[in-house]
Design a protein around this motif. Structure first.
Motif, short mmCIF file in Angstrom:
data_model
loop_
_atom_site.label_atom_id
_atom_site.label_comp_id
_atom_site.label_asym_id
_atom_site.label_seq_id
_atom_site.Cartn_x
_atom_site.Cartn_y
_atom_site.Cartn_z
N VAL A 150 0.77 -1.24 -0.10
CA VAL A 150 -0.01 -0.16 -0.06
C VAL A 150 1.03 1.35 0.00
O VAL A 150 1.78 1.38 0.91
CB VAL A 150 -0.89 0.03 1.20
N LEU A 151 0.77 2.11 -1.00
CA LEU A 151 1.52 3.27 -1.18
C LEU A 151 0.84 4.44 -0.80
O LEU A 151 1.41 5.54 -0.74
CB LEU A 151 2.08 3.32 -2.65
N GLY A 152 -0.36 4.36 -0.56
CA GLY A 152 -1.37 5.53 -0.30
C GLY A 152 -2.85 5.04 -0.36
O GLY A 152 -3.22 3.97 -0.42
N VAL A 153 -3.62 5.81 0.73
CA VAL A 153 -4.98 5.74 1.22
C VAL A 153 -5.75 6.95 0.77
O VAL A 153 -5.33 8.05 1.28
CB VAL A 153 -4.96 5.30 2.69
N ALA A 154 -6.94 7.00 0.03
CA ALA A 154 -7.74 7.82 -0.12
C ALA A 154 -8.62 8.28 1.04
O ALA A 154 -8.89 7.44 1.83
CB ALA A 154 -8.57 7.30 -1.26
N GLU A 155 -8.88 9.37 1.29
CA GLU A 155 -9.56 9.97 2.30
C GLU A 155 -10.88 9.27 2.27
O GLU A 155 -11.57 8.93 1.17
CB GLU A 155 -9.80 11.39 2.13
N PRO A 156 -11.42 8.54 3.42
CA PRO A 156 -12.59 7.85 3.57
C PRO A 156 -13.76 8.61 2.89
O PRO A 156 -13.81 9.85 3.15
CB PRO A 156 -12.72 7.59 4.93
N GLY A 157 -14.74 8.22 2.38
CA GLY A 157 -15.93 8.60 1.84
C GLY A 157 -17.10 7.62 2.40
O GLY A 157 -17.07 6.65 2.93
N GLY A 158 -18.32 7.99 1.69
CA GLY A 158 -19.44 6.96 1.70
C GLY A 158 -20.15 6.91 3.18
O GLY A 158 -19.28 7.28 4.26
N GLU A 159 -21.21 6.33 3.37
CA GLU A 159 -21.68 6.00 4.55
C GLU A 159 -22.08 4.67 4.53
O GLU A 159 -22.89 4.00 3.84
CB GLU A 159 -22.96 7.06 4.72
N GLY A 160 -21.49 3.97 5.71
CA GLY A 160 -22.03 2.71 5.85
C GLY A 160 -21.59 1.67 4.90
O GLY A 160 -20.76 2.04 3.80
N GLY A 161 -21.12 0.41 5.22
CA GLY A 161 -20.46 -0.40 4.29
C GLY A 161 -21.52 -1.47 3.49
O GLY A 161 -22.74 -1.55 3.58
N LEU A 162 -20.82 -2.24 2.43
CA LEU A 162 -21.49 -3.06 1.78
C LEU A 162 -20.76 -4.53 1.87
O LEU A 162 -19.74 -4.72 1.56
CB LEU A 162 -21.34 -2.56 0.11
N LEU A 163 -21.65 -5.28 2.37
CA LEU A 163 -20.97 -6.73 2.56
C LEU A 163 -21.71 -7.81 1.57
O LEU A 163 -23.06 -7.51 1.09
CB LEU A 163 -21.49 -7.32 3.94
N TYR A 164 -21.18 -8.71 1.26
CA TYR A 164 -21.67 -9.99 0.51
C TYR A 164 -21.89 -11.09 1.20
O TYR A 164 -20.50 -11.61 1.92
CB TYR A 164 -20.77 -10.17 -0.73
N PHE A 165 -22.91 -11.79 1.55
CA PHE A 165 -23.09 -12.91 2.37
C PHE A 165 -24.36 -13.76 1.90
O PHE A 165 -25.41 -13.05 1.53
CB PHE A 165 -23.42 -12.44 3.98
#
Length: 173
Positions: A150-165
């Protein structure tokens, strides 16, 4: 005083577990939904993945599993860089688009993108995005395990996560 409990002796299965049984078991393993993207000499490419995990924080390293038979495999191999874009709640349509047979230009036209150090596409509105250099590859079965520095991390965005189950998407508030 601690009490030690003896474990029963290990048994070795006669044959590997059947493919359908294994796939059913893995459907019960919930995972974050990611768009893994690349760009470079072989052009832009991307796919939807749940087989992504952290390996180490020193150096910061992710593991991404990529099927060697996937149409995007040559682009990732040639470009040597990628971005893991963790999808937010409400981004199921993008997950479906990048998980299907849609042309690359159409996939990327469906969202807004920026770039960090490697030039791999970073999704605007992703929960977080990790910009990576592919530092190593190990082939196992049908897949390549990509070890990604990992060379960089973008600023967090969005609200809540998306899971696959259980073979469908679930949103986390």
């Amino acid at each position: 005083m601690s009490v030690a409990h003896a474990l029963p002796p290990a048994t070795t299965p006669a044959a590997p577990v059947e493919r359908d049984l294994f796939r059913g078991a893995m459907a019960r393993l919930g995972a974050a939904v990611n768009l893994v993207t690349t760009d470079g000499p072989a052009g832009p490419a991307g796919f939807t993945a749940t087989a992504v995990c952290s390996v180490s924080d020193s150096p910061a390293t992710l593991l991404v599993c990529l099927n060697r038979g996937a149409s995007v495999h040559p682009a990732f191999s040639a470009n040597g860089v990628l971005c893991v874009n963790v999808l937010a709640a409400g981004q199921q349509a993008l997950a479906n688009l990048f998980g299907g047979k849609t042309a690359m230009a159409e996939r990327f036209a469906a969202a807004r993108w920026t770039r960090l150090a490697t030039g791999a596409p970073v999704l605007d509105g992703a929960l977080v995005a990790c910009d990576c250099r592919i530092a190593g590859v190990q082939s196992v079965g049908s897949h390549d395990l990509l070890l990604c520095e990992v060379l960089g991390v973008a600023e967090p965005g969005g609200e809540g996560g998306l899971l696959y189950f259980d073979r469908r998407y679930h949103e986390l508030a």
